[in-house]
Design a protein around this motif. Sequence first.
Motif, PDB file in Angstrom:
ATOM      1  N   ASP A  77     -31.637  47.129  -2.685  1.00 47.37           N
ATOM      2  CA  ASP A  77     -31.066  47.923  -3.774  1.00 47.37           C
ATOM      3  C   ASP A  77     -31.564  47.519  -5.156  1.00 47.37           C
ATOM      4  O   ASP A  77     -31.609  48.342  -6.071  1.00 47.37           O
ATOM      5  CB  ASP A  77     -29.535  47.816  -3.752  1.00 47.37           C
ATOM      6  N   PHE A  78     -31.914  46.246  -5.323  1.00 44.80           N
ATOM      7  CA  PHE A  78     -32.331  45.725  -6.626  1.00 44.80           C
ATOM      8  C   PHE A  78     -33.579  44.852  -6.451  1.00 44.80           C
ATOM      9  O   PHE A  78     -33.510  43.634  -6.589  1.00 44.80           O
ATOM     10  CB  PHE A  78     -31.197  44.922  -7.278  1.00 44.80           C
ATOM     11  N   PRO A  79     -34.722  45.470  -6.172  1.00 48.33           N
ATOM     12  CA  PRO A  79     -35.936  44.680  -5.894  1.00 48.33           C
ATOM     13  C   PRO A  79     -36.622  44.119  -7.145  1.00 48.33           C
ATOM     14  O   PRO A  79     -37.408  43.179  -7.036  1.00 48.33           O
ATOM     15  CB  PRO A  79     -36.857  45.692  -5.202  1.00 48.33           C
ATOM     16  N   ASP A  80     -36.315  44.644  -8.312  1.00 53.58           N
ATOM     17  CA  ASP A  80     -37.077  44.296  -9.508  1.00 53.58           C
ATOM     18  C   ASP A  80     -36.728  42.976 -10.194  1.00 53.58           C
ATOM     19  O   ASP A  80     -37.631  42.299 -10.691  1.00 53.58           O
ATOM     20  CB  ASP A  80     -36.998  45.437 -10.527  1.00 53.58           C
ATOM     21  N   PRO A  81     -35.453  42.588 -10.293  1.00 51.58           N
ATOM     22  CA  PRO A  81     -35.173  41.343 -11.017  1.00 51.58           C
ATOM     23  C   PRO A  81     -35.899  40.143 -10.405  1.00 51.58           C
ATOM     24  O   PRO A  81     -36.022  40.029  -9.191  1.00 51.58           O
ATOM     25  CB  PRO A  81     -33.656  41.182 -10.885  1.00 51.58           C
ATOM     26  N   ILE A  82     -36.338  39.264 -11.261  1.00 46.74           N
ATOM     27  CA  ILE A  82     -36.998  38.035 -10.823  1.00 46.74           C
ATOM     28  C   ILE A  82     -35.900  37.030 -10.502  1.00 46.74           C
ATOM     29  O   ILE A  82     -34.932  36.893 -11.252  1.00 46.74           O
ATOM     30  CB  ILE A  82     -37.952  37.496 -11.917  1.00 46.74           C
ATOM     31  N   ARG A  83     -36.063  36.319  -9.389  1.00 40.52           N
ATOM     32  CA  ARG A  83     -35.002  35.472  -8.858  1.00 40.52           C
ATOM     33  C   ARG A  83     -35.302  33.990  -9.034  1.00 40.52           C
ATOM     34  O   ARG A  83     -36.397  33.533  -8.723  1.00 40.52           O
ATOM     35  CB  ARG A  83     -34.828  35.765  -7.370  1.00 40.52           C
ATOM     36  N   ILE A  84     -34.280  33.263  -9.492  1.00 40.79           N
ATOM     37  CA  ILE A  84     -34.371  31.811  -9.642  1.00 40.79           C
ATOM     38  C   ILE A  84     -33.187  31.200  -8.897  1.00 40.79           C
ATOM     39  O   ILE A  84     -32.049  31.635  -9.093  1.00 40.79           O
ATOM     40  CB  ILE A  84     -34.358  31.395 -11.127  1.00 40.79           C
ATOM     41  N   LEU A  85     -33.454  30.215  -8.056  1.00 43.11           N
ATOM     42  CA  LEU A  85     -32.400  29.516  -7.329  1.00 43.11           C
ATOM     43  C   LEU A  85     -32.159  28.177  -7.998  1.00 43.11           C
ATOM     44  O   LEU A  85     -33.093  27.418  -8.243  1.00 43.11           O
ATOM     45  CB  LEU A  85     -32.800  29.320  -5.861  1.00 43.11           C
ATOM     46  N   LEU A  86     -30.915  27.904  -8.311  1.00 42.74           N
ATOM     47  CA  LEU A  86     -30.524  26.684  -9.020  1.00 42.74           C
ATOM     48  C   LEU A  86     -29.558  25.917  -8.132  1.00 42.74           C
ATOM     49  O   LEU A  86     -28.580  26.489  -7.648  1.00 42.74           O
ATOM     50  CB  LEU A  86     -29.830  27.101 -10.321  1.00 42.74           C
ATOM     51  N   THR A  87     -29.854  24.665  -7.862  1.00 47.86           N
ATOM     52  CA  THR A  87     -28.972  23.913  -6.983  1.00 47.86           C
ATOM     53  C   THR A  87     -28.985  22.429  -7.292  1.00 47.86           C
ATOM     54  O   THR A  87     -29.975  21.902  -7.811  1.00 47.86           O
ATOM     55  CB  THR A  87     -29.328  24.150  -5.500  1.00 47.86           C
ATOM     56  N   GLY A  88     -27.890  21.780  -6.955  1.00 54.88           N
ATOM     57  CA  GLY A  88     -27.780  20.336  -7.135  1.00 54.88           C
ATOM     58  C   GLY A  88     -28.215  19.580  -5.899  1.00 54.88           C
ATOM     59  O   GLY A  88     -28.197  18.364  -5.873  1.00 54.88           O
ATOM     60  N   TYR A  89     -28.598  20.303  -4.856  1.00 64.09           N
ATOM     61  CA  TYR A  89     -28.969  19.678  -3.586  1.00 64.09           C
ATOM     62  C   TYR A  89     -30.428  19.965  -3.276  1.00 64.09           C
ATOM     63  O   TYR A  89     -30.907  21.063  -3.488  1.00 64.09           O
ATOM     64  CB  TYR A  89     -28.092  20.232  -2.459  1.00 64.09           C
TER      65      TYR A  89
END
Length: 155
Positions: A74-86
């Motif tokens: 449904d939303f292919p355009d936004p650029i994705r960033i994963l943020l995690t403490g692990y």
Amino acid sequence: MNSNASINVLYIDDETHNLNSFKAGFRRMFNVFTAESAIEGRKVLETELIHVIITDQRMPVTTGIEFLESIIPDFPDPIRILLTGYSDINAVIDAINKGQVYKYIAKPWMAEDLRINIEKAYEIYSLRKENRELTEKLLVVNQQLEFLFRQSLLS
């Protein structure tokens, strides 16, 4: 980048203090939207044009990767960033393969590094959009040229 105020960033994290810290640190640089869950994040995507999505990996109910994977149709355009403490190598692999993640960033984030990564993610978003628009124009011109070529053959 001169004016970042037009960059819409969605940050999803189940920890309210992280959301508040992010918003306080970046609200003057970007249009910041926040959500405490994947469900809230999807609601924001349905009402706002989001350029960059940043999500925490470890959240109750839905992980960051599961959320990113679920929104691709449904939303292919936004650029994705994963943020995690692990640091989990399987999470990194899944982020890249399933969630189409641009960057994997460890918590706690360094504000300057995160700002730069958001700006670079937006550049990618803009370049992809420009590429799609140019491709569409090229297809139209190609069809017009084919039509003119056929007309000249028939004449």
